[in-house]
Design a protein around this motif. Sequence first.
Motif, mmCIF file in Angstrom:
data_model
loop_
_atom_site.group_PDB
_atom_site.id
_atom_site.type_symbol
_atom_site.label_atom_id
_atom_site.label_comp_id
_atom_site.label_asym_id
_atom_site.label_seq_id
_atom_site.Cartn_x
_atom_site.Cartn_y
_atom_site.Cartn_z
ATOM 1 N N GLY A 22 18.846 8.722 6.314
ATOM 2 C CA GLY A 22 18.729 7.477 5.573
ATOM 3 C C GLY A 22 17.438 6.715 5.726
ATOM 4 O O GLY A 22 17.333 5.590 5.220
ATOM 5 N N ARG A 23 16.428 7.301 6.387
ATOM 6 C CA ARG A 23 15.173 6.583 6.574
ATOM 7 C C ARG A 23 14.003 7.473 6.180
ATOM 8 O O ARG A 23 13.906 8.621 6.634
ATOM 9 C CB ARG A 23 14.983 6.182 8.041
ATOM 10 N N GLY A 24 13.110 6.945 5.365
ATOM 11 C CA GLY A 24 11.897 7.671 5.045
ATOM 12 C C GLY A 24 10.822 7.418 6.088
ATOM 13 O O GLY A 24 10.949 6.557 6.967
ATOM 14 N N VAL A 25 9.751 8.196 5.981
ATOM 15 C CA VAL A 25 8.594 8.050 6.867
ATOM 16 C C VAL A 25 7.356 7.913 6.002
ATOM 17 O O VAL A 25 7.133 8.714 5.089
ATOM 18 C CB VAL A 25 8.460 9.257 7.812
ATOM 19 N N ALA A 26 6.551 6.889 6.272
ATOM 20 C CA ALA A 26 5.307 6.661 5.546
ATOM 21 C C ALA A 26 4.132 7.149 6.382
ATOM 22 O O ALA A 26 4.203 7.194 7.614
ATOM 23 C CB ALA A 26 5.147 5.178 5.228
ATOM 24 N N LEU A 27 3.049 7.516 5.697
ATOM 25 C CA LEU A 27 1.802 7.895 6.357
ATOM 26 C C LEU A 27 0.734 6.895 5.936
ATOM 27 O O LEU A 27 0.374 6.816 4.766
ATOM 28 C CB LEU A 27 1.395 9.319 5.963
ATOM 29 N N THR A 28 0.257 6.114 6.908
ATOM 30 C CA THR A 28 -0.733 5.082 6.636
ATOM 31 C C THR A 28 -1.794 5.095 7.719
ATOM 32 O O THR A 28 -1.458 5.021 8.914
ATOM 33 C CB THR A 28 -0.076 3.680 6.597
ATOM 34 N N ASP A 29 -3.057 5.208 7.302
ATOM 35 C CA ASP A 29 -4.173 5.184 8.252
ATOM 36 C C ASP A 29 -4.003 6.217 9.363
ATOM 37 O O ASP A 29 -4.315 5.959 10.540
ATOM 38 C CB ASP A 29 -4.330 3.783 8.863
ATOM 39 N N GLY A 30 -3.484 7.377 8.997
ATOM 40 C CA GLY A 30 -3.364 8.468 9.949
ATOM 41 C C GLY A 30 -2.174 8.401 10.870
ATOM 42 O O GLY A 30 -2.005 9.270 11.729
ATOM 43 N N ARG A 31 -1.332 7.381 10.713
ATOM 44 C CA ARG A 31 -0.141 7.242 11.553
ATOM 45 C C ARG A 31 1.119 7.314 10.707
ATOM 46 O O ARG A 31 1.137 6.856 9.558
ATOM 47 C CB ARG A 31 -0.162 5.933 12.331
ATOM 48 N N LEU A 32 2.168 7.863 11.290
ATOM 49 C CA LEU A 32 3.471 7.911 10.627
ATOM 50 C C LEU A 32 4.274 6.691 11.052
ATOM 51 O O LEU A 32 4.210 6.269 12.226
ATOM 52 C CB LEU A 32 4.228 9.192 11.013
ATOM 53 N N ARG A 33 5.005 6.120 10.095
ATOM 54 C CA ARG A 33 5.825 4.942 10.383
ATOM 55 C C ARG A 33 7.223 5.129 9.790
ATOM 56 O O ARG A 33 7.354 5.448 8.609
ATOM 57 C CB ARG A 33 5.183 3.670 9.823
ATOM 58 N N LEU A 34 8.231 4.946 10.626
ATOM 59 C CA LEU A 34 9.607 5.007 10.138
ATOM 60 C C LEU A 34 9.901 3.772 9.309
ATOM 61 O O LEU A 34 9.626 2.646 9.746
ATOM 62 C CB LEU A 34 10.578 5.098 11.322
ATOM 63 N N GLU A 35 10.441 3.980 8.121
ATOM 64 C CA GLU A 35 10.749 2.867 7.229
ATOM 65 C C GLU A 35 12.053 2.225 7.659
ATOM 66 O O GLU A 35 13.107 2.866 7.675
ATOM 67 C CB GLU A 35 10.820 3.362 5.790
#
Length: 364
Positions: A349-362
Amino acid sequence: MALTAMLLAGDVMTGRGIDQILPHPSDPVLYEGYLTSAADYVRIAERANGPIPRGAGFDYVWGDALDLLAGPAPVLVNLETAVTRSDLHWPKGINYRMHPDNLPVLAAAGIDCCTLANNHVLDWGERGLLETLDVLAAAGIATAGAGRDATEAAAPAVLELAGGGRLLVHAASRPSSGVPAEWAAGEERPGVAFLPDGRPAETARLAARIAAGKRPGDIVVCSLHWGPNWGYGIDPTDRRLAHQLIEAGADVVCGHSSHHPKAAEVHRGKLVVYGCGDFLNDYEGIGTERGLRSDLSLLWMPVVDSADGSLAGLEMVPFRIRNFRLAAADSTEAAALHQVMDRECRRFGRGVALTDGRLRLELA
């Protein structure tokens, strides 16, 4: 909102090949069917990616991760090696050890706590485990998940947090990760904290210890060595165990054993990581398993609300192991990790974003 940050680095294997490039290498003899000398792992890695220094400084292996590891947040790792001079190997085929004089490699990364409930800490017998415990204690590095008896193995590590409160680290192992049942600590026997299959009473006791030991302002991490080395499947019994421990008072469940990162989920507002993946290993140049890459690592950086332990944010910083050293992942490698983690975390149920070379759990 008061926030507590921590760094979770998954499996750290500073033994065998990596031990050989540090200033005080152990006797390289191995008892594997594949290779008979730990020095061979260095040569295989060099054939793949070029020369690796011998007698490398203790900070060498941490490479581009060093600035993050050396920050103020507590660093927790699962140390998958005995730290010992023992020559009495356990006849299991693969035996990791690091020479005690190489222990400063852990201090160089600012490691605060090593969990030891895994399938390598007794590779060199009870003597090897006892020396590991003594050496880590002398260096001021907390341990959890192994001990001189069952009581010590079950006790959490206690770290004082800068803003007040404590970080309590419980650790245990499951047979699915390859931990022999004979390694379970007993009343008068050194060993690991062990959660055997089909024994719900053992899980209930761990849950009870978590609930009983937690005070207001404490953050509880439960570190579990479980599951096979390869693949993204998650055993339903492991998921039930993670949820049970969260419901007992754990704020983070940190799983490891797989050589690559696996899914994370949020249960009742709290973080569960099913597989942190290897953070540092000596597998460089020996290939991959069904296309799964053990050379790509994540440094997990959760931030939790100190008031109730709920997850306020999770960043995952990607690295690649090259020349037995952590290098910042390039854009292609970061994208590959993002694709996998987004796919796997969406199962829960959670996506993961890629921003500025880092992954972030939504989280929203």
